[in-house]
Motif scaffolding. Sequence first.
Motif, PDB file in Angstrom:
ATOM      1  N   GLY A   1       0.816  -1.218   0.000  1.00 33.06           N
ATOM      2  CA  GLY A   1       0.000   0.000   0.000  1.00 33.06           C
ATOM      3  C   GLY A   1       0.840   1.254   0.000  1.00 33.06           C
ATOM      4  N   PHE A   2       0.160   2.400   0.116  1.00 33.74           N
ATOM      5  CA  PHE A   2       0.828   3.699   0.053  1.00 33.74           C
ATOM      6  C   PHE A   2       1.620   4.013   1.320  1.00 33.74           C
ATOM      7  N   ASN A   3       1.217   3.399   2.429  1.00 37.05           N
ATOM      8  CA  ASN A   3       1.896   3.672   3.696  1.00 37.05           C
ATOM      9  C   ASN A   3       2.334   2.359   4.348  1.00 37.05           C
ATOM     10  N   PRO A   4       3.341   1.686   3.785  1.00 41.35           N
ATOM     11  CA  PRO A   4       3.761   0.378   4.317  1.00 41.35           C
ATOM     12  C   PRO A   4       4.310   0.492   5.734  1.00 41.35           C
ATOM     13  N   HIS A   5       3.991  -0.494   6.550  1.00 40.99           N
ATOM     14  CA  HIS A   5       4.493  -0.511   7.914  1.00 40.99           C
ATOM     15  C   HIS A   5       5.025  -1.909   8.227  1.00 40.99           C
ATOM     16  N   PRO A   6       5.978  -2.023   9.138  1.00 42.01           N
ATOM     17  CA  PRO A   6       6.571  -3.322   9.455  1.00 42.01           C
ATOM     18  C   PRO A   6       5.535  -4.276  10.049  1.00 42.01           C
ATOM     19  N   LYS A   7       5.621  -5.532   9.652  1.00 36.58           N
ATOM     20  CA  LYS A   7       4.677  -6.530  10.137  1.00 36.58           C
ATOM     21  C   LYS A   7       5.133  -7.060  11.495  1.00 36.58           C
ATOM     22  N   MET A   8       4.764  -6.329  12.515  1.00 39.14           N
ATOM     23  CA  MET A   8       5.089  -6.730  13.879  1.00 39.14           C
ATOM     24  C   MET A   8       4.028  -6.198  14.821  1.00 39.14           C
ATOM     25  N   SER A   9       3.881  -6.851  15.948  1.00 38.52           N
ATOM     26  CA  SER A   9       2.892  -6.398  16.931  1.00 38.52           C
ATOM     27  C   SER A   9       3.312  -6.860  18.325  1.00 38.52           C
ATOM     28  N   VAL A  10       3.040  -6.012  19.322  1.00 47.60           N
ATOM     29  CA  VAL A  10       3.277  -6.355  20.722  1.00 47.60           C
ATOM     30  C   VAL A  10       2.028  -7.051  21.244  1.00 47.60           C
ATOM     31  N   LEU A  11       2.194  -8.190  21.915  1.00 45.38           N
ATOM     32  CA  LEU A  11       1.036  -8.986  22.331  1.00 45.38           C
ATOM     33  C   LEU A  11       0.124  -8.252  23.303  1.00 45.38           C
ATOM     34  N   LEU A  12       0.696  -7.621  24.310  1.00 50.72           N
ATOM     35  CA  LEU A  12      -0.110  -6.934  25.328  1.00 50.72           C
ATOM     36  C   LEU A  12       0.637  -5.660  25.718  1.00 50.72           C
ATOM     37  N   PRO A  13       0.379  -4.548  25.018  1.00 48.41           N
ATOM     38  CA  PRO A  13       1.123  -3.307  25.282  1.00 48.41           C
ATOM     39  C   PRO A  13       1.137  -2.939  26.759  1.00 48.41           C
ATOM     40  N   LEU A  14       2.300  -2.512  27.221  1.00 48.76           N
ATOM     41  CA  LEU A  14       2.513  -2.181  28.625  1.00 48.76           C
ATOM     42  C   LEU A  14       2.354  -0.683  28.851  1.00 48.76           C
ATOM     43  N   SER A  15       1.726  -0.312  29.953  1.00 52.98           N
ATOM     44  CA  SER A  15       1.561   1.105  30.275  1.00 52.98           C
ATOM     45  C   SER A  15       2.910   1.764  30.491  1.00 52.98           C
ATOM     46  N   VAL A  16       3.015   3.006  30.074  1.00 55.22           N
ATOM     47  CA  VAL A  16       4.248   3.773  30.275  1.00 55.22           C
ATOM     48  C   VAL A  16       4.507   3.914  31.774  1.00 55.22           C
ATOM     49  N   GLY A  17       5.752   3.711  32.187  1.00 57.61           N
ATOM     50  CA  GLY A  17       6.119   3.823  33.592  1.00 57.61           C
ATOM     51  C   GLY A  17       6.254   2.487  34.297  1.00 57.61           C
ATOM     52  N   PHE A  18       5.841   1.395  33.617  1.00 54.94           N
ATOM     53  CA  PHE A  18       5.961   0.057  34.205  1.00 54.94           C
ATOM     54  C   PHE A  18       7.183  -0.651  33.625  1.00 54.94           C
TER      55      PHE A  18
END
Length: 215
Positions: free
Chosen positions: A42-59
């Motif tokens: 597509g026009f805006n390709p992005h890397p095929k990766m994902s974090v399973l359970l994003p962690l809150s900032v500060g932890f």
Amino acid sequence: MAKFRIQFTKYGDMKYVSHLDMIRLFTRMFHRAELPVAYSNGFNPHPKMSVLLPLSVGFESSCEYLDAEFEKSVSMLECLKKLKSAAPLGMEIPQICELNETSRKAKEIRYASYDITTDAKIDADKLERFLERETVKIVKKTKRSEGVADIRPDIMDLCRKEEHSFSAVISAGSNANLKPDLLIEAMKTYIEEFRPQTVSICRTGILTERGEPMM
């Protein structure tokens, strides 16, 4: 083509790196390590990766997971070695595994475990009485609303570790998700003389319904 699940840690200043910045960081790590991460079309390709359970900032965390897809076959040991070398201060890469049809999916996540340290003393008896409560009602805020919620069903276990620390297993994932800082607020409300001024939170596990880790 290869797909890997990468376990990584977040300590020190890394705990202030947001979810989106973590994706950017891994993109730079893959390029620095000369690993052929795959991109979407597509026009805006992005890397095929994902974090399973994003962690809150500060932890902090000892067990974050990122799934990544590569354009061509890559040796798992080579990938691990290169990522270890490319990881910044505050991040370690303990292990990776190849993803296949039997690998646990993000939708299977039900719980997360945490080690929580405070400047307030942890009384084992009071912690046990808190856990014995039938209801634990607390004001819960979302982006769209605010209301009183009973979070008791989301608290699986609490256990005193040392004078100022305890472990917690609470709900996580797409079905139900209790943030540990909300757990702390509930404990302030229901546990007498528990009034911490400083709290340090470290995620130690991401678990399925059966308590199995994601790797």
